[in-house]
Design an enzyme around this catalytic site. Structure first.
Site, PDB file in Angstrom:
ATOM      1  N   GLY A 102      -6.218   6.361  10.182  1.00 61.59           N
ATOM      2  CA  GLY A 102      -6.848   6.335  11.490  1.00 61.59           C
ATOM      3  C   GLY A 102      -6.178   5.385  12.456  1.00 61.59           C
ATOM      4  N   ALA A 103      -5.678   4.246  11.941  1.00 61.83           N
ATOM      5  CA  ALA A 103      -5.098   3.228  12.806  1.00 61.83           C
ATOM      6  C   ALA A 103      -3.589   3.168  12.741  1.00 61.83           C
ATOM      7  CB  ALA A 103      -5.672   1.858  12.446  1.00 61.83           C
ATOM      8  N   SER A 104      -2.977   3.685  11.694  1.00 58.23           N
ATOM      9  CA  SER A 104      -1.531   3.588  11.553  1.00 58.23           C
ATOM     10  C   SER A 104      -1.007   4.754  10.733  1.00 58.23           C
ATOM     11  CB  SER A 104      -1.146   2.262  10.884  1.00 58.23           C
ATOM     12  OG  SER A 104      -1.712   2.189   9.586  1.00 58.23           O
ATOM     13  N   THR A 105       0.291   4.932  10.792  1.00 61.40           N
ATOM     14  CA  THR A 105       0.948   5.925   9.942  1.00 61.40           C
ATOM     15  C   THR A 105       2.082   5.232   9.212  1.00 61.40           C
ATOM     16  OG1 THR A 105       1.925   8.145   9.848  1.00 61.40           O
ATOM     17  CG2 THR A 105       2.585   6.752  11.692  1.00 61.40           C
ATOM     18  N   GLN A 106       2.301   5.608   7.962  1.00 65.55           N
ATOM     19  CA  GLN A 106       3.308   4.946   7.142  1.00 65.55           C
ATOM     20  C   GLN A 106       4.309   5.953   6.590  1.00 65.55           C
ATOM     21  OE1 GLN A 106      -0.168   4.564   5.931  1.00 65.55           O
ATOM     22  NE2 GLN A 106      -0.371   3.123   7.624  1.00 65.55           N
ATOM     23  N   GLU A 128       0.826  -1.209   0.000  1.00 69.23           N
ATOM     24  CA  GLU A 128       0.000   0.000   0.000  1.00 69.23           C
ATOM     25  C   GLU A 128       0.858   1.255   0.000  1.00 69.23           C
ATOM     26  OE1 GLU A 128      -3.462   0.168   2.582  1.00 69.23           O
ATOM     27  OE2 GLU A 128      -3.160  -1.946   3.021  1.00 69.23           O
TER      28      GLU A 128
END
Length: 569
Positions: free
Chosen positions: A297-301, A264
Site C-alpha cells: 500500500g505504501a511502497s513497492t519493492q 523483508e
C-alpha cells in the site's frame, strides 16, 4: 552458513511488508502506513526523503498540473452524476473477510525436481538425515504487524543426506491475535502479554523434548515504526525478556527487532527461490533465480540477482541497493530497492493530488477561479482514471498544503488518458545520477541486460487486483495492457464482454471505482518503470503448492540455516 539475519552491506531504512496469509493480509499494515500521520517521538516526516513528491512544492506541482490539463480536460470531461460519497471498505482490502480471490498456485507435482519440497518426508522409510541432524526440526517466526501479530510455526524435515541440503517444509501452524504490538504504546508489559495465546498454541504443538532447541524470533513491521525509537524499543525489550523468562523456546540473538526493510524483500526472495528449487547447494550460479516484485500500500519493492558476463567488467554499482547473501553455502549478490511512496494507496493519493491541482489551475481561465483552501466535498473534480459517473470522496494532502476532502468524479476517458497522468507520477525522466535508472532517479541495472531469462514473480496487490479478472499466471505485459485498456473502457463498452460469466470479476469491478487507476499504475510500473518488455512473462500468486509466499518463511529459513544453539536450561 548464513548468520541471522543474513549479512548485508545496507544501512537501516524502511520498507513496507510483503504479502502474508490470505486470512490476515498485511495490506492492513500498508494502509496503516500509507495513511498515517506523524506520531509524537517519530522524527521522520510523513513523506520521507525518498518520497516521490517530497520535492514537489506547490509551484512545481502547479507547473506539472499545467502539463496535465490537456490530458485530463480534453480527454476527461464528465457530466457528473454517479453515487455521491461512494466508498467501499473493499476498495482497500481483499474481501470483507480478508480472503483472497481464487488462488494461483504452482502444484507440488509440477515443482522442479530440485525443489526441497520434492524430498521424502520425515515419516518416510527413505528419509536419511545428514550426519548430526534430526529428521524433524521446528522454527517459530512471529510477524508483528500494526493490526495484529501472526505466529508461524514451521515444521521442517531433513531427509537429504547432503549436509548442505535445504530442508523440506512439512507443515505450518498459523495463528493470529489482535491488536498489534503498536497498540500498546507506553505499555510494554501488556504488549508482551498480548502474544500469550500465540505462544501457548506453539507450546502445545511442539514436542516437549524439542522446545528448548526450537528457535523463535519476532519481526515487527509497519506499526512499531510509527511509535518512535524509544517507545518501540521498550516494547521489543520487554517482549524479548518475556520470551526468554517465561517460555521454553530458544530466542535467537538479535531476533526481536523492527525488521530492516531490506530484509523483508530478500526474505520473500528466499521463500520463492527455495520453493522453486532455484537456490541450494546443487544449483549452479548460471541457472539463475527468480525476481520478486512486490506491491504494497505504501511502497513497492524489487529484488533480483543480476547475471553478468564473467568476461565483462560490468557489475553492480556500489551503493545500499546491494545485498550480499550467504545462503545454503552459496553467495548471492542481489539488487534490491524499496520505492517508498509508490505503493498502490500512495499512488492513488499522488494521482488524486495531481488531478486536483489541474482542476484548480484550470479554473481561472474558465472564469471560475478556485482557491485550494476553499476546496470541499462540494467540488466534483473530473478524474480520467475512474469509471464514468463514479464518484468517491478522497483526501488531498500534497506537501505544503492543508488537507482537503473533495469528491472525485470519473470521466471514463479511458486507458490512454489515465496513462498520461500516471506517467507523470512515475517520474521516469527524473535526474539519474548513476545510470541506468528505473524511475524517480533510482539506480537499477536493466533487467533486459542482466536478467533477461529469469522468472519475474509479482506479489501482493499485483495478484489481488489482476487475478480476479481472469488473467492467469504467467501473463505477458502486453496482455496486462489489454486487460487494463478493456477495464478502463467502462461498463458500457464491448470490451467488457470478456468478463461475461465471471461473477468474481464483475463483483470486483462493481465495488472499486478506481480499478482503472490501479491497473494503469501496475502496467506503468512494470512497463515504464521497470522496463519489462511487452512480451515478458510475469508469474503471480499467493502460494507455491500449499505454501504461502511472503517474507516469514524466508526469514525462518535464514534462521534455521544459521548458527543456532539450544537453551542451556
Amino acid at each position: 552458513m548464513p548468520s541471522f539475519p543474513p549479512k548485508s552491506s545496507l544501512p537501516t531504512h524502511q520498507l513496507q511488508p510483503l504479502a502474508q496469509h490470505q486470512d490476515q493480509s498485511d495490506d492492513d499494515d500498508d494502509m496503516q502506513t500509507a495513511n498515517s500521520r506523524r506520531q509524537p517521538g517519530d522524527k521522520g516526516d510523513r513523506f520521507s526523503s525518498s518520497h516521490p513528491f517530497r520535492s514537489l512544492t506547490p509551484r512545481r506541482i502547479a507547473a506539472i498540473a499545467a502539463v496535465l490539463i490537456v490530458c485530463i480536460f480534453f480527454f476527461g470531461k464528465s457530466s457528473g452524476g454517479g453515487r455521491d460519497g461512494y466508498h467501499s471498505a473493499a476498495v482497500e482490502t481483499l474481501t470483507a473477510d480478508g480472503v483472497a480471490p481464487n488462488e494461483a498456485a504452482v502444484e507440488v507435482d509440477k515443482l522442479p525436481s530440485g525443489s526441497p519440497q520434492k524430498q521424502h518426508s520425515a515419516s518416510s522409510r527413505k528419509c536419511t538425515p545428514p550426519p548430526g541432524k534430526k529428521a524433524t526440526t521446528y522454527a517459530i517466526m512471529i510477524d508483528a504487524g500494526s493490526t495484529g501479530s501472526r505466529l508461524h510455526l514451521y515444521t521442517f524435515s531433513h531427509c537429504d543426506p547432503n549436509p548442505d541440503a535445504l530442508p523440506k517444509l512439512e507443515d505450518e501452524l498459523f495463528v493470529t491475535t489482535k491488536p498489534g504490538l503498536s497498540s500498546y504504546k507506553g505499555k510494554p508489559v501488556d504488549a508482551a502479554e498480548s502474544l500469550r495465546s500465540l505462544l501457548q498454541q506453539a507450546v502445545d504443538a511442539v514436542p516437549e523434548h524439542e522446545r528448548s532447541c526450537t528457535p523463535i524470533a519476532v519481526k515487527a513491521t509497519a506499526g512499531l515504526r510509527l511509535l518512535g525509537s524509544k517507545q518501540s524499543q521498550d516494547i521489543l525489550d520487554e517482549v524479548e525478556r518475556w520470551l526468554s523468562d517465561e517460555w521454553p523456546f530458544a530466542v535467537v540473538k538479535d531476533g526481536v527487532v523492527v525488521m530492516d526493510g531490506k530484509d523483508e524483500g530478500v526474505y520473500a526472495w528466499i521463500t520463492i527461490n527455495f520453493l522453486l528449487g532455484f537456490i541450494g547447494p546443487d544449483q549452479p550460479a548460471s541457472a539463475g533465480t527468480a525476481a520478486v516484485m512486490d506491491l504494497g500500500g505504501a511502497s513497492t519493492q524489487i529484488v533480483f540477482e543480476p547475471i553478468y558476463d564473467p568476461g565483462s567488467s560490468d557489475k553492480l554499482a556500489p551503493g545500499d541497493h546491494i545485498y550480499e547473501l550467504d545462503f545454503a553455502g552459496k553467495d548471492h549478490v542481489l539488487y534490491q530497492h524499496s520505492h517508498l511512496g509508490y505503493g498502490l494507496m500512495q499512488a492513488r493519493r499522488a494521482l488524486h493530488n495531481l488531478v486536483a491541482y489541474s482542476y484548480v489551475w484550470s479554473s481561472a481561465p474558465k472564469g471560475k477561479h478556485v482557491e485550494w483552501d476553499d476546496l470541499s466535498t462540494r467540488d466534483r473534480i473530473p478524474n480520467p482514471c475512474m469509471f464514468k459517473g463514479e464518484t468517491k470522496k478522497v483526501t488531498l494532502d500534497p506537501p505544503g498544503r492543508a488537507e482537503k476532502d473533495v469528491t472525485m468524479v470519473g470521466t471514463g476517458a479511458g486507458f490512454e488518458a489515465c496513462r498520461r497522468v500516471m506517467e507523470v507520477m512515475i517520474n521516469k525522466d527524473a535526474a539519474c545520477e548513476e545510470p541506468p535508472c528505473a524511475f524517480a532517479g533510482v539506480y537499477q541495472p536493466r533487467m533486459s541486460e542482466v536478467f533477461s531469462a529469469g522468472k519475474v514473480w509479482a506479489l501482493s496487490y499485483f495478484y489481488d487486483r489482476i487475478a480476479p479478472l481472469g488473467l492467469s499466471s504467467p501473463f505477458s505485459i502486453s496482455s496486462l495492457r489489454q486487460l487494463t485498456a478493456d477495464v478502463c473502457s467502462g461498463r458500457d463498452s464491448k470490451a467488457w464482454a470478456r468478463f461475461k460469466g465471471n461473477a468474481e470479476a464483475l463483483d470486483e469491478l462493481s465495488d472499486r471505482p478506481e480499478y482503472c487507476l490501479d491497473l494503469t499504475f501496475m502496467y506503468s510500473l512494470l512497463s515504464l518503470g521497470y522496463e519489462l518488455e511487452e512480451e515478458r512473462q510475469v508469474w503471480m500468486g499467493k502460494k507455491v503448492g500449499d505454501v504461502e509466499l511472503g517474507w516469514a518463511l524466508g526469514a525462518a529459513l535464514a534462521m534455521v540455516e544459521g548458527h543456532l544453539s539450544c537453551r542451556a536450561d
